[in-house]
Design a protein around this motif. Structure first.
Motif, short mmCIF file in Angstrom:
data_model
loop_
_atom_site.label_atom_id
_atom_site.label_comp_id
_atom_site.label_asym_id
_atom_site.label_seq_id
_atom_site.Cartn_x
_atom_site.Cartn_y
_atom_site.Cartn_z
N GLY A 57 0.80 -1.23 0.00
CA GLY A 57 0.00 0.00 0.00
C GLY A 57 0.83 1.27 0.00
O GLY A 57 0.37 2.31 -0.48
N LEU A 58 2.03 1.21 0.55
CA LEU A 58 2.88 2.40 0.63
C LEU A 58 3.96 2.44 -0.45
O LEU A 58 4.75 3.38 -0.50
N LYS A 59 3.97 1.43 -1.32
CA LYS A 59 4.99 1.35 -2.35
C LYS A 59 5.00 2.60 -3.21
O LYS A 59 3.98 3.03 -3.75
N GLY A 60 6.16 3.23 -3.32
CA GLY A 60 6.31 4.41 -4.15
C GLY A 60 5.98 5.71 -3.44
O GLY A 60 6.26 6.79 -3.97
N SER A 61 5.39 5.64 -2.24
CA SER A 61 5.00 6.86 -1.53
C SER A 61 5.75 7.06 -0.22
O SER A 61 5.69 8.15 0.37
N ALA A 62 6.44 6.03 0.26
CA ALA A 62 7.17 6.15 1.53
C ALA A 62 8.30 5.14 1.58
O ALA A 62 8.19 4.04 1.01
N LYS A 63 9.36 5.50 2.27
CA LYS A 63 10.48 4.59 2.48
C LYS A 63 10.27 3.88 3.81
O LYS A 63 10.19 4.50 4.86
N GLY A 204 -7.66 -8.74 1.39
CA GLY A 204 -7.38 -7.32 1.15
C GLY A 204 -8.51 -6.41 1.61
O GLY A 204 -8.38 -5.18 1.53
N ALA A 205 -9.59 -6.96 2.10
CA ALA A 205 -10.72 -6.15 2.55
C ALA A 205 -10.30 -5.24 3.69
O ALA A 205 -9.63 -5.66 4.64
N GLY A 206 -10.69 -3.97 3.59
CA GLY A 206 -10.42 -3.00 4.64
C GLY A 206 -9.00 -2.46 4.69
O GLY A 206 -8.72 -1.51 5.44
N ILE A 207 -8.10 -3.02 3.90
CA ILE A 207 -6.70 -2.58 3.94
C ILE A 207 -6.54 -1.14 3.46
O ILE A 207 -5.71 -0.38 3.98
N ILE A 211 -4.45 1.85 5.27
CA ILE A 211 -3.37 2.58 4.59
C ILE A 211 -3.65 4.08 4.59
O ILE A 211 -2.74 4.89 4.79
N ALA A 212 -4.91 4.45 4.38
CA ALA A 212 -5.28 5.87 4.37
C ALA A 212 -5.01 6.51 5.73
O ALA A 212 -4.49 7.63 5.82
N TRP A 213 -5.36 5.79 6.80
CA TRP A 213 -5.10 6.30 8.16
C TRP A 213 -3.60 6.44 8.39
O TRP A 213 -3.14 7.45 8.91
N GLU A 217 -1.34 9.79 9.26
CA GLU A 217 -0.49 9.89 10.43
C GLU A 217 0.94 10.28 10.03
O GLU A 217 1.58 11.08 10.71
N MET A 218 1.42 9.72 8.93
CA MET A 218 2.76 10.04 8.46
C MET A 218 2.84 11.49 7.99
O MET A 218 3.83 12.18 8.25
N ASP A 219 1.80 11.96 7.30
CA ASP A 219 1.78 13.34 6.82
C ASP A 219 1.77 14.31 8.00
O ASP A 219 2.50 15.32 8.01
N ASP A 220 0.93 14.03 8.99
CA ASP A 220 0.86 14.89 10.17
C ASP A 220 2.18 14.90 10.93
O ASP A 220 2.64 15.93 11.40
#
Length: 235
Positions: A57-63, A204-207, A211-213, A217-220
């Protein structure tokens, strides 16, 4: 004589020392904007599976980096490393939890200052891990459907210290007597502001909601210092 016997609170001293290390570690990671997340649960609830889903879910957007902890073996770290993510395995021997000093050793083996998020997969246990501050900015736990909806009644501290809870293996609901409404009621009675996600790492349901949450949290967290945010670490 009995009055001459001195009582030493060993656990209290251990926790106090650990908390000092944890506070220092948390500040160091805050300075480099590296969010440290402590993932806890009982064995077999799906911690490694969730980490693998999170990697996708975070591939390409976070290390991302991962610290795996087990009493023995390096199976989980090998699964994570196979996905191209920096991972280190901490073998705790007889310890049923991680503390801040152990986490520091794991971080020393990772390029921590170059990472946006580091996930600790704590030892599978619903008791000890909840008692020790790892230095993490966020605590997250997993409760799997096969474990039953009574776990908040039996292990309240784990739910109380967690910022988010994933109820995993919801694909198994039809074959179980797990009462989702009762589970939520018991969890929210312990921690009214906890974030609850119903997920299945298998389907994958609800994942996506998880990931959005996590992204928020990472952005904040990355904005801490620029302007006050509710998710900025406090001591």
């Amino acid at each position: 004589m009995a009055d001459d016997v001195r009582m030493i609170e060993v656990k209290e001293d251990i926790l106090a020392d650990n908390n000092r290390v944890a506070k220092s570690l948390r500040q160091q990671l805050s300075d480099t904007k590296t969010l440290l997340l402590n993932l806890m649960s009982s064995p077999g609830s799906g911690k490694t599976s969730l980490i693998l889903r999170t990697m996708e879910g975070l591939k390409g957007s976070a290390k991302l980096g991962v610290i795996e902890a087990d009493i023995d073996s390096k199976v989980d770290a090998e699964k994570v490393a196979a996905g191209g993510i920096p991972a280190v395995q901490l073998r705790t021997g007889g310890f049923c939890h991680l503390d801040a000093t152990m986490v520091t050793q794991g971080l020393d083996a990772l390029p921590a200052q170059d990472l946006d998020l580091i996930i600790i997969e704590n030892v599978g246990n619903l008791v000890c891990p909840a008692e020790f501050d790892t230095g993490a900015h966020k605590n997250v736990m997993i409760l799997s459907v096969p474990e039953g909806d009574d776990k908040p009644l039996k292990y309240p501290l784990m739910f109380t210290v967690s910022d988010a809870l994933l109820i995993n293996k919801i694909d198994y609901l039809a074959q179980s007597d797990f009462d989702m409404a009762a589970a939520r009621e018991r969890i929210l009675a312990l921690k009214p502001d906890i974030n609850i996600f119903e997920v299945s790492c298998k389907t994958g349901a609800g994942i996506a909601q998880w990931i959005a949450w996590l992204k928020k949290e990472m952005d904040d967290f990355s904005a801490c210092g620029k302007e006050p945010k509710p998710s900025c670490p406090r001591e």
